[in-house]
Write a protein that holds these residues in place. Structure first.
Motif, PDB file in Angstrom:
ATOM      1  N   THR A 107       0.842  -1.169  -0.125  1.00  0.00           N
ATOM      2  CA  THR A 107      -0.063   0.162   0.107  1.00  0.00           C
ATOM      3  C   THR A 107       0.908   1.422   0.043  1.00  0.00           C
ATOM      4  N   GLY A 108       2.044   1.127   0.132  1.00  0.00           N
ATOM      5  CA  GLY A 108       3.079   2.258   0.258  1.00  0.00           C
ATOM      6  C   GLY A 108       3.624   2.512  -1.242  1.00  0.00           C
ATOM      7  N   GLU A 109       4.647   3.085  -1.245  1.00  0.00           N
ATOM      8  CA  GLU A 109       5.567   3.455  -2.443  1.00  0.00           C
ATOM      9  C   GLU A 109       6.411   2.321  -3.045  1.00  0.00           C
ATOM     10  N   ALA A 110       6.905   1.604  -2.254  1.00  0.00           N
ATOM     11  CA  ALA A 110       7.377   0.618  -2.695  1.00  0.00           C
ATOM     12  C   ALA A 110       7.048  -0.390  -3.846  1.00  0.00           C
ATOM     13  N   SER A 111       7.767  -0.750  -4.811  1.00  0.00           N
ATOM     14  CA  SER A 111       7.201  -1.744  -5.681  1.00  0.00           C
ATOM     15  C   SER A 111       7.149  -2.942  -5.353  1.00  0.00           C
ATOM     16  N   ASP A 112       6.527  -3.978  -6.028  1.00  0.00           N
ATOM     17  CA  ASP A 112       6.807  -5.374  -5.660  1.00  0.00           C
ATOM     18  C   ASP A 112       8.231  -5.769  -5.834  1.00  0.00           C
ATOM     19  N   ALA A 113       8.713  -5.331  -6.562  1.00  0.00           N
ATOM     20  CA  ALA A 113      10.112  -5.873  -6.772  1.00  0.00           C
ATOM     21  C   ALA A 113      11.185  -5.479  -5.718  1.00  0.00           C
ATOM     22  N   GLU A 114      10.913  -4.125  -5.355  1.00  0.00           N
ATOM     23  CA  GLU A 114      11.569  -3.423  -4.223  1.00  0.00           C
ATOM     24  C   GLU A 114      11.259  -4.263  -2.794  1.00  0.00           C
ATOM     25  N   ILE A 115       9.945  -4.575  -2.575  1.00  0.00           N
ATOM     26  CA  ILE A 115       9.671  -5.380  -1.569  1.00  0.00           C
ATOM     27  C   ILE A 115      10.436  -6.725  -1.500  1.00  0.00           C
ATOM     28  N   LEU A 116      10.303  -7.460  -2.493  1.00  0.00           N
ATOM     29  CA  LEU A 116      10.865  -8.772  -2.482  1.00  0.00           C
ATOM     30  C   LEU A 116      12.699  -8.534  -2.292  1.00  0.00           C
ATOM     31  N   ALA A 117      13.126  -7.504  -3.220  1.00  0.00           N
ATOM     32  CA  ALA A 117      14.587  -7.396  -3.061  1.00  0.00           C
ATOM     33  C   ALA A 117      15.107  -7.095  -1.562  1.00  0.00           C
ATOM     34  N   GLY A 118      14.131  -5.877  -1.289  1.00  0.00           N
ATOM     35  CA  GLY A 118      14.510  -5.357   0.273  1.00  0.00           C
ATOM     36  C   GLY A 118      14.652  -6.348   1.129  1.00  0.00           C
ATOM     37  N   THR A 119      13.609  -7.368   1.329  1.00  0.00           N
ATOM     38  CA  THR A 119      13.624  -8.261   2.110  1.00  0.00           C
ATOM     39  C   THR A 119      14.857  -9.585   2.006  1.00  0.00           C
ATOM     40  N   ALA A 120      15.505  -9.572   0.780  1.00  0.00           N
ATOM     41  CA  ALA A 120      16.651 -10.514   0.301  1.00  0.00           C
ATOM     42  C   ALA A 120      17.785  -9.995   0.608  1.00  0.00           C
ATOM     43  N   LEU A 121      17.949  -8.615   0.594  1.00  0.00           N
ATOM     44  CA  LEU A 121      19.153  -7.971   0.726  1.00  0.00           C
ATOM     45  C   LEU A 121      20.141  -8.356   2.020  1.00  0.00           C
ATOM     46  N   PRO A 122      19.622  -8.424   3.159  1.00  0.00           N
ATOM     47  CA  PRO A 122      20.657  -9.048   4.223  1.00  0.00           C
ATOM     48  C   PRO A 122      21.294 -10.357   4.042  1.00  0.00           C
ATOM     49  N   SER A 123      20.234 -11.324   3.542  1.00  0.00           N
ATOM     50  CA  SER A 123      20.877 -12.714   3.148  1.00  0.00           C
ATOM     51  C   SER A 123      22.021 -12.570   1.952  1.00  0.00           C
ATOM     52  N   VAL A 124      21.702 -11.632   0.938  1.00  0.00           N
ATOM     53  CA  VAL A 124      22.628 -11.322  -0.188  1.00  0.00           C
ATOM     54  C   VAL A 124      23.941 -10.874   0.562  1.00  0.00           C
ATOM     55  N   ALA A 125      24.102  -9.813   1.239  1.00  0.00           N
ATOM     56  CA  ALA A 125      25.016  -9.202   1.822  1.00  0.00           C
ATOM     57  C   ALA A 125      25.855 -10.170   2.576  1.00  0.00           C
ATOM     58  N   LEU A 126      24.955 -10.992   3.489  1.00  0.00           N
ATOM     59  CA  LEU A 126      25.835 -12.405   4.207  1.00  0.00           C
ATOM     60  C   LEU A 126      26.507 -13.334   3.101  1.00  0.00           C
ATOM     61  N   THR A 127      25.637 -13.449   1.949  1.00  0.00           N
ATOM     62  CA  THR A 127      26.323 -14.495   1.091  1.00  0.00           C
ATOM     63  C   THR A 127      27.488 -14.075   0.533  1.00  0.00           C
ATOM     64  N   LEU A 128      27.462 -12.794   0.168  1.00  0.00           N
ATOM     65  CA  LEU A 128      28.660 -12.279  -0.425  1.00  0.00           C
ATOM     66  C   LEU A 128      29.912 -12.246   0.610  1.00  0.00           C
ATOM     67  N   ALA A 129      29.674 -11.878   1.881  1.00  0.00           N
ATOM     68  CA  ALA A 129      30.782 -11.618   2.513  1.00  0.00           C
ATOM     69  C   ALA A 129      31.436 -13.240   2.846  1.00  0.00           C
ATOM     70  N   GLN A 130      30.396 -14.124   3.128  1.00  0.00           N
ATOM     71  CA  GLN A 130      31.046 -15.613   3.342  1.00  0.00           C
ATOM     72  C   GLN A 130      31.781 -16.164   1.976  1.00  0.00           C
ATOM     73  N   CYS A 131      31.202 -15.729   0.729  1.00  0.00           N
ATOM     74  CA  CYS A 131      32.120 -16.080  -0.360  1.00  0.00           C
ATOM     75  C   CYS A 131      33.601 -15.577  -0.290  1.00  0.00           C
ATOM     76  N   VAL A 132      33.453 -14.318  -0.241  1.00  0.00           N
ATOM     77  CA  VAL A 132      34.884 -13.657   0.006  1.00  0.00           C
ATOM     78  C   VAL A 132      35.712 -14.266   0.730  1.00  0.00           C
ATOM     79  N   ILE A 133      35.137 -14.321   2.147  1.00  0.00           N
ATOM     80  CA  ILE A 133      35.967 -14.895   3.253  1.00  0.00           C
ATOM     81  C   ILE A 133      36.491 -16.370   2.840  1.00  0.00           C
TER      82      ILE A 133
END
Length: 266
Positions: A107-133
């Motif tokens: 019901t807000g300004e965020a698009s459907d894609a933004e809602i799904l991507a925003g929910t996924a971003l912390p997991s994505v960041a942790l994935t990238l960090a673990q892969c680099v390590i």
């Protein structure tokens, strides 16, 4: 007079980056508070790498061109993607749906894609960090060769994140409760672990079995990861792997656009 910047709000509206950042911060807070999710995200990949190595001891790697450590670490990268992105995001999407969070966000300004991507971003960041390590630690302390084709390694991680994020969103449509996510995620996890080269490289299988396994959703990603880190793949193999990964990604994204559930299941 100061002029508005791209990251500021203007006339009561927000930027896409601002909305994604707010969603990601809220999701990160929820992730930190959830001990089970933290265990899955941070510790399970390490435990699974140990299981991969134990399985490789019995499988035999003659003819694969990989040492035991190389096979375990490259398979471990794929395992990080499957666990941290897929296994973590399915219950996250289900929980936000059942708590009416997704419905309210629409019901807000965020698009459907933004809602799904925003929910996924912390997991994505942790994935990238673990892969680099993992890559840095394997090269520095375990004697694994440095990435031979970094661009393929980066491409494999990027495609894997998008593919498994989309598969997580679609799997959430089949999942009634957070608890049942343990069941609905198991088929893809097992198929990927044993058929896509995570636990055992496909080269150890008979030729016909290898050809079938090459068509599985995560196999193309694992092939790109191994080729990027260890090299040795020919152009035809890379083309098939890339095409397989992209086709599955397109199918998963299309399925999410058509079937994703934004309201609780009854």
């Amino acid at each position: 007079m100061a002029t508005p910047t791209n990251t500021a709000t203007t006339a009561g509206t927000t930027t896409a980056a601002g909305r994604l950042g707010a969603l990601a911060r809220a999701e990160l807070i929820l992730l930190v508070r959830n001990r089970t999710a933290l265990f899955v995200t941070l510790l399970m990949p390490l435990l699974m790498i140990g299981s991969i190595r134990a399985g490789l001891d019995r499988a035999g790697l003659e003819g694969t061109g990989m040492t035991l450590v190389e096979a375990a670490m490259t398979g471990g990268l794929g395992m990080v993607l499957v666990i941290v992105v897929y296994l973590n995001l399915v219950p996250a999407y289900v929980a936000r749906r059942e708590e009416l969070v997704l419905k309210r966000l629409r019901t807000g300004e965020a698009s459907d894609a933004e809602i799904l991507a925003g929910t996924a971003l912390p997991s994505v960041a942790l994935t990238l960090a673990q892969c680099v390590i993992m890559v840095v630690a394997a090269v520095a302390f375990l004697g694994v060769r440095a990435p031979q084709r970094p661009e393929l390694l980066v491409a494999g991680v990027a495609v894997g994140i998008v593919l498994l994020g989309a598969l997580a969103a679609y799997t959430s449509t089949l999942t009634r409760t957070v608890e049942s996510a343990q069941l609905t995620t198991m088929p893809l996890f097992l198929v990927s672990a044993f058929g896509s080269g995570l636990f055992v490289p496909l080269e150890v299988f008979p030729e016909k079995v290898e050809a079938v396994c090459a068509l599985l959703p995560v196999t193309g990603v694992v092939t790109l990861l191994r080729a990027g880190w260890l090299g040795g793949a020919d152009a035809g193999e890379l083309l098939r792997a890339g095409a397989t990964a992209l086709v599955w990604t397109a199918v998963a994204v299309f399925a999410v656009r058509r079937r994703f559930r934004w309201e609780p299941r009854h």
